[in-house]
Scaffold this active site. Structure first.
Site, short mmCIF file in Angstrom:
data_model
loop_
_atom_site.label_atom_id
_atom_site.label_comp_id
_atom_site.label_asym_id
_atom_site.label_seq_id
_atom_site.Cartn_x
_atom_site.Cartn_y
_atom_site.Cartn_z
N GLY A 111 0.79 -1.23 0.00
CA GLY A 111 0.00 0.00 0.00
C GLY A 111 0.82 1.27 0.00
O GLY A 111 0.34 2.32 0.42
N SER A 112 2.05 1.22 -0.52
CA SER A 112 2.85 2.45 -0.54
C SER A 112 2.26 3.48 -1.50
O SER A 112 2.35 4.68 -1.26
CB SER A 112 4.32 2.16 -0.88
OG SER A 112 4.45 1.69 -2.19
N ASN A 113 1.63 3.00 -2.57
CA ASN A 113 0.95 3.96 -3.48
C ASN A 113 -0.30 4.54 -2.83
O ASN A 113 -0.59 5.73 -2.99
CB ASN A 113 0.62 3.29 -4.81
CG ASN A 113 1.84 3.22 -5.70
OD1 ASN A 113 2.26 4.21 -6.26
ND2 ASN A 113 2.43 2.03 -5.80
N ARG A 133 -6.08 -8.72 -8.38
CA ARG A 133 -7.13 -9.48 -9.05
C ARG A 133 -7.66 -8.73 -10.27
O ARG A 133 -7.69 -7.50 -10.30
CB ARG A 133 -8.28 -9.77 -8.08
CG ARG A 133 -7.85 -10.78 -7.07
CD ARG A 133 -8.88 -11.06 -6.04
NE ARG A 133 -8.28 -11.90 -5.03
CZ ARG A 133 -8.28 -13.22 -5.06
NH1 ARG A 133 -8.94 -13.87 -6.01
NH2 ARG A 133 -7.68 -13.91 -4.13
N ASN A 171 -5.53 2.56 -12.64
CA ASN A 171 -4.52 1.62 -12.14
C ASN A 171 -3.13 2.22 -12.31
O ASN A 171 -2.92 3.08 -13.16
CB ASN A 171 -4.61 0.31 -12.95
CG ASN A 171 -3.66 -0.75 -12.44
OD1 ASN A 171 -3.52 -0.95 -11.22
ND2 ASN A 171 -3.00 -1.45 -13.35
N HIS A 177 0.83 0.85 -13.04
CA HIS A 177 1.55 -0.34 -13.50
C HIS A 177 3.05 -0.02 -13.55
O HIS A 177 3.44 1.03 -14.05
CB HIS A 177 1.05 -0.74 -14.89
CG HIS A 177 1.71 -1.97 -15.40
ND1 HIS A 177 1.35 -3.24 -14.99
CD2 HIS A 177 2.74 -2.14 -16.26
CE1 HIS A 177 2.12 -4.13 -15.58
NE2 HIS A 177 2.97 -3.49 -16.37
C1 GRF Z 1 3.22 -1.15 -7.57
O1 GRF Z 1 4.50 -1.37 -8.06
C2 GRF Z 1 2.21 -0.99 -8.66
O2 GRF Z 1 2.76 -0.49 -9.84
C3 GRF Z 1 1.75 -2.41 -8.91
O3 GRF Z 1 1.76 -3.02 -7.65
C4 GRF Z 1 2.70 -2.37 -6.80
C5 GRF Z 1 1.98 -2.01 -5.55
O4 GRF Z 1 2.85 -1.52 -4.56
N1 GRF Z 1 0.46 -2.41 -9.55
P1 GRF Z 1 2.23 -0.87 -3.25
O5 GRF Z 1 1.32 -1.89 -2.60
O6 GRF Z 1 1.51 0.36 -3.64
O7 GRF Z 1 3.42 -0.58 -2.37
#
Ligand code: GRF
Length: 190
Positions: free
Chosen positions: A12-14, A93, A109, A111
């Protein structure tokens, strides 16, 4: 102000970068809930820490899909929170057509590659093994293909001969945390 639901399966860093960007006023949105298909995923702990409602959705036994009952549970949650956008942040998923139809151009999303290069799983590793000189991240709308939707924003990182897969992944994550809030600003202001 748009209401957003974040779906994620892991660290969940994003999601954290988006939470921070909302808290510091860069992104004008409200996170109405965070949903995970992994019971003890750190993303749910991050939600808790920021007083954001969080929910675990049991998707077993299917390893990759959001099976029917699970999808219904997600839809019920999204309805109850009046979510306008679904933000995928490491959600592992594949979403089905019915969910896509309910949120046309409202599912986003991130990626870890410069799409259309290296779609699918382990995109960082794919780029690393391919020996390319640069890769990056892409924020895109979700359509019924795998990582094929319209691109909102990309950020590049160079791959140096001294990079390992780990250092490369760290660099990709760094630019992701800048790219996702920026992309949401673009979407919400357009
Ligand atoms: C990220 O690298 C994103 O691009 C991919 O999954 C990863 C999720 O990382 N879809 P986080 O859980 O947000 O740290």
């Amino acid at each position: 102000m748009p209401s957003i639901a974040i779906l994620g399966s892991g660290n969940g860093s994003n999601a954290q970068a988006i939470i921070n960007a909302i808290e510091n006023g860069m992104v004008d949105a409200q996170i109405v809930c965070i949903i995970s298909d992994v019971k003890d995923a750190p993303i749910l702990k991050r939600a808790h820490k920021h007083n954001i409602p969080s929910h675990y959705i049991d998707c077993s036994p299917s390893p990759h899909a959001l099976r029917d009952e699970a999808e219904q549970s997600v839809l019920a949650l999204l309805d109850s929170y009046k979510a306008e956008y679904i933000i995928l942040a490491g959600f592992l998923r594949i979403l089905k057509e019915s969910l896509l139809e309910r949120f046309p151009r409202r599912i986003i999303n991130i990626h870890p590659s410069l799409l259309p290069s290296f779609p699918g799983l382990s995109a960082g590793e794919q780029a690393f093994k391919a020996g390319v000189k640069e890769t990056g991240c892409t924020v895109h709308y979700v359509d019924s293909g795998i990582d094929t939707g319209d691109i909102i924003l990309q950020k590049r990182v160079e791959i140096h001969p001294t990079d390992t897969l780990d250092t490369l992944m760290n660099k990709i994550h760094e630019v992701e945390h800048i790219a996702y809030p920026e992309a949401l600003t673009i979407v919400f202001n357009s």
